[in-house]
Design an enzyme around this catalytic site. Structure first.
Site, PDB file in Angstrom:
ATOM      1  N   ALA A  67      16.924  -2.281 -36.376  1.00  0.00           N
ATOM      2  CA  ALA A  67      17.565  -1.552 -35.595  1.00  0.00           C
ATOM      3  C   ALA A  67      17.409  -1.185 -34.276  1.00  0.00           C
ATOM      4  O   ALA A  67      16.689  -1.184 -33.944  1.00  0.00           O
ATOM      5  CB  ALA A  67      17.954  -0.585 -36.336  1.00  0.00           C
ATOM      6  N   GLY A 112      15.440  -3.215 -40.017  1.00  0.00           N
ATOM      7  CA  GLY A 112      16.867  -3.925 -39.920  1.00  0.00           C
ATOM      8  C   GLY A 112      16.930  -5.340 -40.370  1.00  0.00           C
ATOM      9  O   GLY A 112      18.266  -6.158 -40.835  1.00  0.00           O
ATOM     10  N   GLU A 115      15.678  -6.553 -43.264  1.00  0.00           N
ATOM     11  CA  GLU A 115      16.583  -6.035 -44.461  1.00  0.00           C
ATOM     12  C   GLU A 115      17.735  -7.235 -44.713  1.00  0.00           C
ATOM     13  O   GLU A 115      18.807  -7.778 -45.259  1.00  0.00           O
ATOM     14  CB  GLU A 115      17.372  -4.541 -44.073  1.00  0.00           C
ATOM     15  CG  GLU A 115      16.076  -3.797 -44.555  1.00  0.00           C
ATOM     16  CD  GLU A 115      16.415  -2.256 -44.186  1.00  0.00           C
ATOM     17  OE1 GLU A 115      16.727  -2.101 -42.844  1.00  0.00           O
ATOM     18  OE2 GLU A 115      16.355  -1.251 -44.777  1.00  0.00           O
ATOM     19  N   GLU A 135       9.612   0.883 -41.054  1.00  0.00           N
ATOM     20  CA  GLU A 135      10.054   2.829 -40.972  1.00  0.00           C
ATOM     21  C   GLU A 135       9.084   3.467 -40.619  1.00  0.00           C
ATOM     22  O   GLU A 135       9.465   4.348 -39.738  1.00  0.00           O
ATOM     23  CB  GLU A 135      11.779   2.197 -41.118  1.00  0.00           C
ATOM     24  CG  GLU A 135      12.708   1.430 -40.591  1.00  0.00           C
ATOM     25  CD  GLU A 135      12.701  -0.267 -41.778  1.00  0.00           C
ATOM     26  OE1 GLU A 135      11.413  -0.372 -42.488  1.00  0.00           O
ATOM     27  OE2 GLU A 135      13.495  -0.505 -41.464  1.00  0.00           O
TER      28      GLU A 135
HETATM   29  N1  CAA Z   1      15.530  -1.494 -31.329  1.00  0.00           N
HETATM   30  C1  CAA Z   1      14.916  -1.293 -29.458  1.00  0.00           C
HETATM   31  N2  CAA Z   1      14.461  -2.079 -29.144  1.00  0.00           N
HETATM   32  C2  CAA Z   1      13.870  -2.617 -29.248  1.00  0.00           C
HETATM   33  C3  CAA Z   1      13.352  -3.203 -30.679  1.00  0.00           C
HETATM   34  C4  CAA Z   1      14.221  -3.087 -31.414  1.00  0.00           C
HETATM   35  N3  CAA Z   1      13.920  -2.275 -32.848  1.00  0.00           N
HETATM   36  N4  CAA Z   1      12.226  -3.572 -31.238  1.00  0.00           N
HETATM   37  C5  CAA Z   1      11.738  -4.450 -29.753  1.00  0.00           C
HETATM   38  N5  CAA Z   1      12.741  -3.355 -28.672  1.00  0.00           N
HETATM   39  C6  CAA Z   1      12.894  -3.681 -27.191  1.00  0.00           C
HETATM   40  C7  CAA Z   1      10.893  -3.295 -26.763  1.00  0.00           C
HETATM   41  O1  CAA Z   1      11.450  -1.838 -26.730  1.00  0.00           O
HETATM   42  C8  CAA Z   1      11.108  -4.181 -25.094  1.00  0.00           C
HETATM   43  O2  CAA Z   1      12.269  -3.912 -24.543  1.00  0.00           O
HETATM   44  P1  CAA Z   1      11.898  -3.323 -23.242  1.00  0.00           P
HETATM   45  O3  CAA Z   1      10.862  -4.635 -21.988  1.00  0.00           O
HETATM   46  O4  CAA Z   1      13.406  -3.230 -22.153  1.00  0.00           O
HETATM   47  O5  CAA Z   1      10.710  -2.319 -22.837  1.00  0.00           O
HETATM   48  C9  CAA Z   1      11.522  -5.378 -25.757  1.00  0.00           C
HETATM   49  O6  CAA Z   1      12.782  -5.053 -26.988  1.00  0.00           O
HETATM   50  C10 CAA Z   1      10.058  -6.406 -25.650  1.00  0.00           C
HETATM   51  O7  CAA Z   1       9.910  -5.478 -27.509  1.00  0.00           O
HETATM   52  P2  CAA Z   1       8.117  -4.707 -27.091  1.00  0.00           P
HETATM   53  O8  CAA Z   1       7.816  -4.769 -25.820  1.00  0.00           O
HETATM   54  O9  CAA Z   1       7.652  -3.996 -28.110  1.00  0.00           O
HETATM   55  O10 CAA Z   1       7.649  -6.708 -27.457  1.00  0.00           O
HETATM   56  P3  CAA Z   1       5.684  -7.210 -28.027  1.00  0.00           P
HETATM   57  O11 CAA Z   1       5.720  -8.459 -28.228  1.00  0.00           O
HETATM   58  O12 CAA Z   1       4.949  -5.511 -27.622  1.00  0.00           O
HETATM   59  O13 CAA Z   1       6.053  -6.555 -29.698  1.00  0.00           O
HETATM   60  C11 CAA Z   1       7.505  -6.122 -31.901  1.00  0.00           C
HETATM   61  C12 CAA Z   1       6.965  -6.736 -30.715  1.00  0.00           C
HETATM   62  C13 CAA Z   1       5.885  -5.625 -32.226  1.00  0.00           C
HETATM   63  C14 CAA Z   1       8.720  -6.255 -32.761  1.00  0.00           C
HETATM   64  C15 CAA Z   1       7.593  -4.216 -31.343  1.00  0.00           C
HETATM   65  O14 CAA Z   1       8.614  -4.581 -30.288  1.00  0.00           O
HETATM   66  C16 CAA Z   1       8.178  -3.316 -32.442  1.00  0.00           C
HETATM   67  O15 CAA Z   1       7.162  -2.360 -32.751  1.00  0.00           O
HETATM   68  N6  CAA Z   1       9.208  -2.806 -32.386  1.00  0.00           N
HETATM   69  C17 CAA Z   1       9.829  -3.220 -33.234  1.00  0.00           C
HETATM   70  C18 CAA Z   1      10.046  -2.527 -34.506  1.00  0.00           C
HETATM   71  C19 CAA Z   1      10.560  -1.353 -35.691  1.00  0.00           C
HETATM   72  O16 CAA Z   1       9.366  -0.350 -35.765  1.00  0.00           O
HETATM   73  N7  CAA Z   1      11.797  -1.795 -35.978  1.00  0.00           N
HETATM   74  C20 CAA Z   1      12.128  -0.605 -37.117  1.00  0.00           C
HETATM   75  C21 CAA Z   1      13.446  -0.580 -36.248  1.00  0.00           C
HETATM   76  S1  CAA Z   1      14.051   0.823 -37.159  1.00  0.00           S
HETATM   77  C22 CAA Z   1      15.382   0.470 -38.865  1.00  0.00           C
HETATM   78  O17 CAA Z   1      15.251  -0.900 -38.676  1.00  0.00           O
HETATM   79  C23 CAA Z   1      15.281   1.486 -39.227  1.00  0.00           C
HETATM   80  C24 CAA Z   1      16.350   1.057 -40.686  1.00  0.00           C
HETATM   81  O18 CAA Z   1      16.542   0.038 -41.738  1.00  0.00           O
HETATM   82  C25 CAA Z   1      18.302   1.425 -40.081  1.00  0.00           C
END
Ligand code: CAA
Length: 260
Positions: A67, A112, A115, A135
């Site tokens: 998400a 997400g 999912e 999450e």
């Molecule tokens: N939401 C919004 N932006 C995201 C994102 C997310 N889930 N995942 C990555 N991005 C964005 C980052 O903010 C970054 O943007 P900027 O360059 O503007 O800062 C860009 O994508 C690239 O990401 P990273 O610099 O973090 O890339 P990385 O290679 O260092 O790491 C990653 C990759 C491990 C996937 C890392 O981005 C990460 O951990 N992302 C989040 C994953 C996460 O926690 N997902 C769960 C979300 S909550 C959810 O899904 C709830 C639900 O079930 C309803």
């Protein structure tokens, strides 16, 4: 509807849906959900000439990284529960679609995104694919059916491990666990998904529809679990840990949770 977050194209009776937010690793924001709802609930819901759907993510790095965390920061209990239910409902449209929907997982499938892939009837993973439900790192739980479907695919013992540790599952392990149908070299995910769909081309459309309905009926007893998931998700949206987890992500620092 003009799709802005998705690329949607038909080729040889197969629908290709690409989540097209590469800069945000294809994170699912509100508008992406609206468009997915339109594709699966309206535009293609009654299209019997479509023999299957392939869902993938733009670029080489991510299928969908979850998400959109930047949109999660303004949540209260009511909004959180609504968001979770909306995500679940849209993923039900995909799970119950009348033709096979195959996820071509080309990179990170987290939160997400994992999912979404699990709502598809089958999954093809590229060698670099990584699945996970991170999450809890944000002070949240999966809200789009993840707590229910991961157990359905890999059993409770391993599902609890991945849910509680947030460890990622690599492609080889995902195959061994039964989470994915095939692992293929990077770049061949979509063509393998097409190959699977082609095998269903000449089956009776009604039988395909009924097979999907019957298989989904097996899991109907899990419905209470989905309600429990949405309520818990809404509650967590009120927690300080959730605010800390999402702020820490945006500020690119380690979260410090207090259990409140
Ligand atoms: N939401 C919004 N932006 C995201 C994102 C997310 N889930 N995942 C990555 N991005 C964005 C980052 O903010 C970054 O943007 P900027 O360059 O503007 O800062 C860009 O994508 C690239 O990401 P990273 O610099 O973090 O890339 P990385 O290679 O260092 O790491 C990653 C990759 C491990 C996937 C890392 O981005 C990460 O951990 N992302 C989040 C994953 C996460 O926690 N997902 C769960 C979300 S909550 C959810 O899904 C709830 C639900 O079930 C309803």
């Amino acid at each position: 509807m003009q799709y802005q977050q998705l690329l949607v194209e038909e080729k040889n009776d197969i629908l290709f849906v690409t989540i097209n937010r590469e800069k945000a690793l294809n994170a699912l924001n509100y508008d992406t959900f609206t468009e997915l709802e339109h594709v699966f609930g309206k535009q293609y819901a009654k299209r019997n000439d479509i023999i299957g759907v392939v869902i993938t993510g733009a670029g080489e790095k991510a299928f969908v990284a979850g998400a959109d965390i930047k949109e999660l920061t303004e949540m209260d209990a009511e909004k959180g529960e609504e968001l979770s239910q909306r995500g679940q409902d849209i993923f039900f449209l995909i799970e119950r679609f009348h033709r096979p929907v195959v996820a071509a997982v080309n990179g990170f499938a987290l939160g997400g995104g994992c999912e979404l892939s699990m709502a598809c009837q089958m999954r093809v993973a590229g060698e670099k694919a990584r699945f996970g439900l991170p999450e809890l790192n944000l002070g949240l739980i999966p809200g789009y059916g993840g707590t229910q479907r991961l157990i359905q695919y890999i059993g409770k013992a391993k599902a609890m491990e991945y849910l509680l540790t947030s460890d990622m599952i690599n492609a080889a392990d995902a195959l061994q666990l039964g989470l994915v149908n095939y692992v293929v070299p990077a770049g061949e995910e979509v063509s393998k998904a097409v190959e699977i769909i082609e095998k269903t081309r000449n089956k009776g459309p009604l039988a395909i529809r009924k097979a999907i309905e019957a298989a989904n009926a097996y899991f109907d007893s899990c419905m209470d679990g989905y309600i429990a998931e949405s309520e818990a998700f809404g509650d967590l949206c009120m927690s300080r840990d959730f605010r800390e987890g999402t702020s820490a992500f945006v500020e690119k620092r380690k979260a410090e949770f207090k259990g409140k």
